[in-house]
Write an enzyme that holds these catalytic residues in place. Structure first.
Site, PDB file in Angstrom:
ATOM      1  N   LYS A  69      -3.420   5.877   8.266  1.00 18.41           N
ATOM      2  CA  LYS A  69      -4.209   6.241   7.100  1.00 18.41           C
ATOM      3  C   LYS A  69      -4.849   7.600   7.335  1.00 18.41           C
ATOM      4  CE  LYS A  69      -5.355   1.525   5.723  1.00 18.41           C
ATOM      5  NZ  LYS A  69      -6.399   0.598   5.241  1.00 18.41           N
ATOM      6  N   ARG A 121       0.857  -1.199   0.000  1.00 19.18           N
ATOM      7  CA  ARG A 121       0.000   0.000   0.000  1.00 19.18           C
ATOM      8  C   ARG A 121       0.880   1.231   0.000  1.00 19.18           C
ATOM      9  NH1 ARG A 121      -2.403   3.745   3.529  1.00 19.18           N
ATOM     10  NH2 ARG A 121      -4.469   4.390   2.835  1.00 19.18           N
ATOM     11  N   SER A 137     -12.358  -3.610   2.010  1.00 18.09           N
ATOM     12  CA  SER A 137     -12.477  -2.968   3.314  1.00 18.09           C
ATOM     13  C   SER A 137     -13.928  -2.640   3.615  1.00 18.09           C
ATOM     14  CB  SER A 137     -11.670  -1.662   3.338  1.00 18.09           C
ATOM     15  OG  SER A 137     -10.298  -1.917   3.194  1.00 18.09           O
TER      16      SER A 137
END
Lengths: 227, 227
Positions: free
Chosen positions: B152, B51, B120
């Site tokens: 995040k 990511r 998610s």
């Protein structure tokens, strides 16, 4: 979202003469992009590239699908900047990659043989590298920025019409795909660019955010045709 | 760059017990990501998700290819967050999408039937929507954030272990894929998460940027096995 396969439009149908690259901010948001593209096509834009590096993937795919709904009936091709996944997801006509995106050979493999694929180059060296790729990898080189542009962060230094002419000549000599000029272009620039060997002019701010995008595109189309 | 096709690893080989999600900044750059992943796998990480929303496409593909070189010999799967194009380009084992990425049906279509695909979810409503997708679309739900996370930007509010338990139960009742917990997790959280029905714990900062990522992963693996 469309489930079309990439490449419904034949590769030969891509006319980059007046090539609109979208800017969501300059257009005032996604709905403004759709309205701008509709107007620009009515005015004579011949191809459209969806570019929005700040959008989420889903936002980009939704905007692309909305543009396809405008462009398919008009017979104008849509390519997606950078995002091969979005191009595949929405069934766009192809993609345009930069030097920091997926390498063209990989992009071609993912897109399939029928899709349009363009590559940005800023130097004769990059044009020569593009010419050395396997035949059929690329359909178009985007050469620039010709003028100083405010539409892209971290754009390279302007190359001018002379630089465009040099890269276009080098590309032709090396057997690279045809070159479309990009970067801060206005209608008055187009005759010189065409004379310098470009097959079209890609524009952002000359259309996006202008009071009359249809008229702006028509002026570009007329300038491109001027001899 | 690898030219493998997505899905070389069978979908059943994906064990999310200790699921490392990479953070390039916390790892100190791309080389740090590779070193962290190598160490974490040695310590017991069972799956890895690449990511990096701030990387260029080419940077992300290059980092992914470097991770595959570490993970293939270890038999540990690699999935790519959001970027289906990068997953396809490097021949990763699959992808993980969020609510703002490509919709799961489109992602599955692009990845093919053999790739791993996770989604998610943060609410029972999103879990129910995931359960309503065509069979075979999803392999895993990432449920969270369980704890407040700093990894995040714009993360949703923490749901806590109770929220994780509620969503996991709702997902199971609706026939959704198994749930892996994510969001600010530490080793001490894992027994409760497992008791709450999670099939694994996804972590970022519990491993990335720690002085000893191998020991951190080993502690997570031991905690997951604790009864």
């Amino acid at each position: 979202m469309s489930v079309r396969t990439v490449g419904q439009a034949a590769r030969t149908a891509f006319d980059p003469a007046v090539y609109l690259v979208t800017d969501t901010t300059q257009c005032g948001g996604p709905a403004g992009v759709v309205a701008t593209v509709r107007a620009a096509v009515a005015g004579g834009a011949t191809a459209v590239q969806l570019r929005d590096p700040d959008a989420s993937t889903r936002e980009l795919a939704e905007l692309g699908a909305a543009l396809l709904a405008v462009l398919r009936p008009a017979g104008v091709p849509l390519v997606v900047n950078d995002r091969i996944d979005v191009a595949l997801a929405i069934g766009a006509d192809g993609a345009h990659v930069g030097q920091g995106d997926l390498d063209p050979v990989t992009a071609r493999r993912l897109l399939g043989p029928e899709a349009h694929l363009g590559l940005s180059v800023s130097t004769t060296r990059e044009a020569a590298a593009a010419a050395a790729l396997p035949p059929g990898t690329l359909d178009l080189l985007g050469v620039g920025p010709v003028r100083t542009t405010t539409s892209k962060a971290n754009a390279r230094p302007a190359i001018g019409v002379d630089g465009l002419a040099a890269i276009t000549a080098a590309a032709r000599a090396a057997g690279a795909p045809p070159c479309v000029a990009i970067g801060g272009l206005r209608a008055g620039d187009l005759p010189a660019l065409r004379a310098a060997g470009a097959v079209g002019a890609a524009v952002i701010s000359a259309v996006c955010g202008t009071p009359d995008p249809r008229a702006a595109a028509a002026a570009l189309a007329a300038a491109w045709q001027a001899r």
